[in-house]
Every structure is written in structure tokens, then in C-alpha cells.
Design an enzyme around this catalytic site. Structure first.
Site, PDB file in Angstrom:
ATOM      1  N   CYS A  57       0.700  -1.495  -0.153  1.00  0.00           N
ATOM      2  CA  CYS A  57      -0.242   0.030   0.070  1.00  0.00           C
ATOM      3  C   CYS A  57       0.824   1.006   0.018  1.00  0.00           C
ATOM      4  CB  CYS A  57      -1.313  -0.416   1.552  1.00  0.00           C
ATOM      5  SG  CYS A  57      -2.076  -1.595   1.129  1.00  0.00           S
TER       6      CYS A  57
ATOM      7  N   ARG B  22      -4.607   1.604  -0.163  1.00  0.00           N
ATOM      8  CA  ARG B  22      -4.729  -0.261  -0.181  1.00  0.00           C
ATOM      9  C   ARG B  22      -4.292  -0.695  -1.220  1.00  0.00           C
ATOM     10  NH1 ARG B  22      -8.646  -4.946   1.948  1.00  0.00           N
ATOM     11  NH2 ARG B  22      -7.576  -6.302   2.381  1.00  0.00           N
ATOM     12  N   LEU B  23      -3.495  -1.764  -1.496  1.00  0.00           N
ATOM     13  CA  LEU B  23      -3.609  -2.983  -2.872  1.00  0.00           C
ATOM     14  C   LEU B  23      -3.239  -4.021  -2.700  1.00  0.00           C
ATOM     15  CD1 LEU B  23      -2.446  -3.330  -5.687  1.00  0.00           C
ATOM     16  CD2 LEU B  23      -0.164  -3.608  -4.769  1.00  0.00           C
ATOM     17  N   ALA B  24      -4.695  -4.543  -2.043  1.00  0.00           N
ATOM     18  CA  ALA B  24      -5.296  -5.411  -1.620  1.00  0.00           C
ATOM     19  C   ALA B  24      -4.699  -6.918  -2.291  1.00  0.00           C
ATOM     20  CB  ALA B  24      -6.346  -5.548  -1.746  1.00  0.00           C
TER      21      ALA B  24
ATOM     22  N   ASN C 201       2.106  -0.106   5.904  1.00  0.00           N
ATOM     23  CA  ASN C 201       2.321  -0.610   3.745  1.00  0.00           C
ATOM     24  C   ASN C 201       3.035  -2.057   3.712  1.00  0.00           C
ATOM     25  OD1 ASN C 201       3.545  -0.665   1.303  1.00  0.00           O
ATOM     26  ND2 ASN C 201       5.373   0.498   1.488  1.00  0.00           N
TER      27      ASN C 201
ATOM     28  N   GLU D 103       3.894  -6.561   3.691  1.00  0.00           N
ATOM     29  CA  GLU D 103       3.435  -7.995   3.524  1.00  0.00           C
ATOM     30  C   GLU D 103       3.962  -8.615   4.915  1.00  0.00           C
ATOM     31  OE1 GLU D 103       0.733  -9.405   2.158  1.00  0.00           O
ATOM     32  OE2 GLU D 103       0.761  -7.820   0.219  1.00  0.00           O
TER      33      GLU D 103
ATOM     34  N   ASP E  51      -3.228  -9.533   7.214  1.00  0.00           N
ATOM     35  CA  ASP E  51      -1.600  -9.900   8.633  1.00  0.00           C
ATOM     36  C   ASP E  51      -1.706  -8.671   9.724  1.00  0.00           C
ATOM     37  OD1 ASP E  51      -1.195  -8.232   5.425  1.00  0.00           O
ATOM     38  OD2 ASP E  51       0.521  -8.618   5.406  1.00  0.00           O
TER      39      ASP E  51
ATOM     40  N   SER F  42      10.638 -11.317  -7.346  1.00  0.00           N
ATOM     41  CA  SER F  42      12.221 -11.270  -7.883  1.00  0.00           C
ATOM     42  C   SER F  42      13.211 -11.547  -7.763  1.00  0.00           C
ATOM     43  CB  SER F  42      12.249  -9.449  -7.838  1.00  0.00           C
ATOM     44  OG  SER F  42      13.561  -8.867  -8.399  1.00  0.00           O
ATOM     45  N   GLY F  43      14.205 -11.127  -7.638  1.00  0.00           N
ATOM     46  CA  GLY F  43      16.127 -11.744  -7.257  1.00  0.00           C
ATOM     47  C   GLY F  43      17.035 -11.050  -6.968  1.00  0.00           C
TER      48      GLY F  43
END
Length: 598
Positions: free
Chosen positions: A2, A52-54, A77, A79, A102, A365-366
Site C-alpha cells: 500500500c 490499499r493494494l489488496a 504498507n 506483507e 496480516d 524478483s531475484g
């Protein structure tokens, strides 16, 4: 994932607070396209905003800012990948949960563990947590600094946001940092804790800021508890340790209630993530989503290596070809998307543009593998750093007369500090060049760069470990992670980085230097740990950094060239002529564009 913002100010009018927070959230709306929320304290001195980006708990149960038991409020913001483990622990202690998010776990965890919670969190995060009873607000950032958090404590108020742009166009006026162009031309980015604005700083990773509402004072503290563990000296034990922890990390990073995939470039790092994720998804009877980008310039394309991996997995794969026409169409938008000046980041904009086109909301991503396992040339150049550092300063400073850039940067070693070592390895322009570009003295450039606020290389690290520390804490921290976050969130896409799992980082620290970096080739430890999974053709070849054909495209790009044409500076114009003649790297021309067009 977010965007967050907040203001704590007892002297500001309530309506102005609302206007400012709304403005901050509007600027960052791209990073939170799914929802918007606000919280204002009963006495009206605090206002939190959230976009929010859910990805976890897509329902209204994940709405923020979230209030818990009328005691705590959070704008979060990120995870938390171990939230289910923490949730079970809290449930065993009698805690009950209303949502599957979370976010609620963080609140319940703080209610139970207090400040000890911060180190327990595994993931990428930046959040503001308001303790209503104690009239205290905490700003907290993750251990690897994956998610950004900027703050200002000027004039007895606290203002914070996920982007520096959010501090503009509000009632409080932040003047331009007069030194940002020096930082940028030296580093190719703005090094933390600095920003382009005076009085606005980046919160250090693994730290929290405590704001006391009554005293109006801030205190910044690390929440990490230093751990010492026996050094791993056995090769089999080291390989097994890396294998087990990375597999666990990938498993946790795949947790999502929205579409998630893996960016497959064809290099070692992304190929390995793809292969591990495929095994995990097949076990769960699910096919993996993968995405690749290639170019019509074949020398930049790794399509043949991507195909080697794709032949071994079951995936919903999407491949896109980026050509000059598409690049030219969207290049101006990518430039505007930058939160802070950077000589890189445009490639991240396009990667995430195509991820969004493919319907993905999160991509693995690496990032981090090169820094931790020794994938950069700097790991071999530390011996040269040691040798050159024996020279007296007057000789090192004469290196500015050398035409070869790699040796010209030896000037920076005369600083005799961490910044000097880093700028020798990865510096952009040298002090004499910066002096000519900005029309200031070399001594001023030296003074500002030499006295930067920056952490020092810890004592006792061997040469390769020093390189890893520099690449992780300066290059990756200030450029790769910052660019990735800014450009991915422009498209409402979350980029997850399994190699930066805190357990994996701690495990690598515990492995003896000769096992980490003394193999037959770069990243031998990582390759050996997965020798039964990673195809030889992926790792037994020359390294190709993920880059675009910018050197070709920018030389004919009207938007770029027209902007450069208006620069009135002799040194800049000479460098631009070199770029047009193919004698200057595109990234330096990009830096000139930003310095003289900002």
C-alpha cells in the site's frame, strides 16, 4: 502492499489536516488502487491516511487504517510472511481475530508483545502504529529496508509518507535540499537518509521512530537484537542450510489471495526462484505464473535461457518484446514516475508495466542474490581497494587526471572512509566532474561527500564480506530497492524479494567466508546448493545484467534529446556530445537530464 501517510500536529486546523492528508494520498494513489481510508484521533491532532493494494484478505476486513480494541491504530504498507505463525501463537494466548489479514496480526501482536513484536515480523513493511492510551506513535521499517518510509519532525510536528512526492503541495513548505545534486552525481541516486527535500529523511531499516505526542519529541532506535551463531565451516552443511531456508522463503513469498507470479529473466537468480516456486506450486496442484521481457536487439535478449527453464516447469507464461517504438511511447511516463532522481529504474517501470498488463498484482524478483552470494565484480576488486588504500592521499587525488573511469575514481579512496570505498567501486561522476557540472569548488564537493551520514563497514569483515556489505547497504538499499518500489507501485504491482528473507541473510552471515565466495565462479554457494535443480546452461555462461538497449534508443529519442539540447553548461554539453558519439554511457546522460531538468 500500500501507500501510507500521516500528520501529527496540535497546532494545525482540522480541515487543513484533512486537505493535506487527502493530497498526500492522491499523489500516491497509484500505489493503492483498491481502497482508501482515513483515521482522525478524537482530539484532532493526528490524521492517518491509507491507499490499499489488496493481496491478503481482499475483503473489507483488510480496510485501513485499522483500529484494534479502541487502543491501537495502524496504517500499514507491506506483507508479513510469517503472519499465520504469529497468529496461531496469539490465538493460543487467547486472542481472537475478525479478519484474515496480516494487518490485524500486527495490532494483536503489539498488544501482546509490545516493542518486541517488531523483530518477530518477517517480511517487508513500513507502518505507523498509534497507541491511543499512551499518546505515542511508532514508525517502523523492515529489517532489509525493502519498503520505504520518509518522515519530518520539524516545527514540533511529525509528517510521514511512503513517497517523498507526498510532502509537496501540502500546507507545510519543504525547501529543496541544496546538496541533492552533489549526492546524485556522485552516487547515481540519493543515499539514505537524505532526500531531495530539506528536513525530510528516510527512516533507517530495522529501526523504529517513537513520537511522543505530549513532548513533541522523536527518538529513533534499532529493534534488532544482535545474534551470534557458530560459523558454518562444512560445505555440505552450508549448502543444505541455504537450500532449506531459500525454499521456505519462496514458499512464504507465494502466499497471496491475488494473482502472483515470478519474473523470469533467464539469469541464475530468477531462474532458481522460478524452479523452486514451480515445485511448490505443483505440490499444491497449481500452475505457476511467469513473465519475461525480451528485446528486438538480440544481444540484450535472454530468451534462449528463459526457454531452458520453461521447458522444465508447468506455467502460465507471458513473454513480451519491448521495442524502440513502445519504449519511446512510454518513456516520458516512466521519467515522471520517479519518486527520487536515479540513474536506473526505467527498466523496472517497464517490467512492472508488462506484469500489470498480464493481470499480476505481485511478482517475485531475484534482487539480493548478487549482493549476498557474490555476483558483482566488486567482490574481486576489494583486493585492489586494499592495495590502493596504502597510497598517500596526494597520489590518490592525482588519479582524477586518468582518463579511465575505473581508475579515475581512486580519488574517492582519499576520503579514507566507507563512502570513499563505495564511490571507488560504484561512483558515478568524480568530484572534479561534479564541480564543473554544478559550478562549485572541488573542495565543497569533497566536504559534502566526505561528511555524509552513513553507517560504517563493521569491523572484522573479510574482503568479500566487505563488498557484500557495501553492495547490500548502499547500492541495493539506495538504488535497487528504492527504484523497484517506486516503479512497481506506479502500476499497483507488488515486487517480493525472497533472497532478502531475514533468516536467509542471517544464515549467510554465519557461513565462513571461504565457503561463501571462494568457489570456482561467482555465486558458487547458491549454485551448489541447488545443483540438482538449476540447469548447467543457466549458470555456466557469462553474466548478463538485466538491462535495456538504452544506449541505442536514447540517442534517437526526441523527448530525451530535446531536453538535453537546452542545457547551458560547457561540461554537460561536452559529455552530451560524447554520449551522442557513443563514448559516454547512457546512464550518465540520464543523470544530466535529471540534474538540469528538475
Amino acid at each position: 502492499m500500500c501507500r501510507i501517510a500521516g500528520i501529527i500536529d496540535q497546532h494545525q486546523h482540522q480541515e487543513q489536516l484533512k486537505l493535506d492528508i487527502q493530497s498526500m494520498c492522491n499523489v500516491m494513489a497509484h500505489g493503492g488502487p483498491d481502497d482508501e481510508g482515513f483515521y482522525q484521533s478524537p482530539d484532532n491532532d493526528l490524521l492517518f491516511g491509507h491507499r490499499r493494494l489488496a493481496l491478503i484478505d481482499l475483503s473489507e476486513g483488510g480496510h485501513q487504517p485499522m483500529v484494534y480494541e479502541n487502543k491501537y491504530v495502524i496504517s500499514f504498507n507491506g506483507e508479513i510472511y510469517n503472519y499465520l505463525i504469529l497468529k496461531e501463537e496469539l490465538q493460543n494466548e487467547g486472542f481472537q481475530f475478525k479478519s484474515k489479514s496480516d494487518t490485524e496480526v500486527i495490532l494483536a501482536g503489539f498488544a501482546h508483545w509490545g516493542l518486541l513484536l517488531f523483530e518477530k515480523l518477517k517480511g517487508m513493511f513500513a507502518f505507523a502504529l498509534y497507541d491511543i492510551t499512551k499518546k505515542t506513535t511508532y514508525l517502523v521499517r523492515d529489517q532489509s529496508g525493502i519498503k520505504p518510509l520518509y518522515y519530518s519532525t520539524d516545527h514540533n510536528r511529525l509528517v510521514f509518507a511512503s513517497e517523498v512526492k507526498a510532502f509537496k503541495n501540502i500546507a507545510y513548505q519543504y525547501e529543496e535540499n541544496p546538496d541533492w545534486k552533489i549526492y546524485f552525481l556522485a552516487f547515481g541516486h540519493i543515499p539514505e537518509p537524505y532526500t531531495t527535500l530539506n528536513g525530510v529523511f528516510s527512516l533507517p531499516k530495522a529501526h523504529f521512530l517513537i513520537w511522543n505526542h505530549e513532548s513533541k519529541k522523536a527518538e529513533i532506535t534499532s529493534y534488532l537484537i544482535e545474534k551470534t551463531s557458530p560459523r558454518v565451516a562444512n560445505k555440505y552443511e552450508a549448502d543444505t542450510l541455504v537450500k532449506n531456508i531459500l525454499e521456505k522463503s519462496v514458499s512464504q513469498h507465494l502466499i497471496s489471495d491475488a494473482p502472483i507470479g515470478v519474473f523470469l529473466s533467464g539469469g541464475i537468480d530468477s531462474s532458481l526462484l522460478t524452479l523452486i516456486a514451480n515445485q511448490l506450486q505443483q505440490t499444491a496442484n497449481q500452475n505457476l505464473h511467469t513473465i519475461s521481457i525480451n528485446f528486438d536487439h538480440k544481444q540484450f535478449s535472454e530468451e534462449q535461457y528463459q526457454q531452458i527453464v520453461l521447458d522444465q516447469i508447468k506455467s502460465h507464461h507471458a513473454s513480451y518484446t519491448l521495442n524502440e517504438a513502445i519504449f519511446s511511447e512510454y518513456f516520458p511516463k516512466a521519467l515522471v514516475a520517479m519518486d527520487q532522481p536515479t540513474n536506473d529504474g526505467i527498466n523496472s517501470w517497464f517490467v512492472n508495466f508488462f506484469a500489470k498488463e498480464n493481470g499480476l498484482k505481485a511478482v517475485l524478483s531475484g534482487i539480493g542474490a548478487d549482493e549476498l552470494f557474490g555476483g558483482y565484480p566488486s567482490f574481486k576488486r576489494m583486493r585492489l581497494v586494499k592495495i590502493l588504500s596504502l597510497l598517500p592521499n596526494y597520489i590518490l587525488r592525482q588519479s582524477k587526471k586518468i582518463n579511465k573511469q575505473g581508475l579515475k575514481r581512486a580519488y574517492y579512496l582519499s576520503y579514507r572512509n566507507t563512502i570513499g570505498k563505495y564511490l571507488f567501486l560504484r561512483g558515478f561522476f568524480t568530484p572534479d566532474e561534479i564541480s564543473a557540472l554544478l559550478n562549485i569548488s572541488v573542495s565543497k564537493v569533497d566536504h559534502i561527500l566526505k561528511n555524509l551520514s552513513s553507517p560504517a563497514i563493521p569491523q572484522g569483515l573479510e574482503k568479500e564480506e566487505q563488498a557484500s556489505w557495501l553492495e547490500t547497504n548502499l547500492y541495493m538499499q539506495n538504488q535497487l530497492l528504492k527504484d523497484t518500489d517506486a516503479m512497481s507501485m506506479q502500476h499497483g504491482v507488488e515486487v517480493r524479494v525472497p533472497y532478502l528473507d531475514s533468516d536467509l541473510i542471517q544464515a549467510i552471515k554465519s557461513i565462513k567466508n571461504e565457503l561463501k565466495y571462494k568457489g570456482s565462479q561467482p555465486k558458487s554457494l547458491l549454485i551448489d546448493a541447488f545443483n540438482n535443480l538449476l540447469p548447467r546452461k543457466i549458470w555456466d555462461r557469462p553474466k548478463m545484467g538485466f538491462t535495456f538497449p538504452f544506449q541505442y534508443w536514447l540517442k534517437t529519442n526526441p523527448h530525451f534529446l530535446n531536453s538535453l539540447a537546452g542545457i547551458e553548461n560547457k561540461k554537460a554539453n561536452n559529455l552530451i556530445a560524447d554520449f551522442k558519439n557513443g563514448n559516454l554511457h547512457w546512464s550518465k546522460a540520464m543523470a544530466l537530464y535529471q540534474v538540469f531538468n528538475t
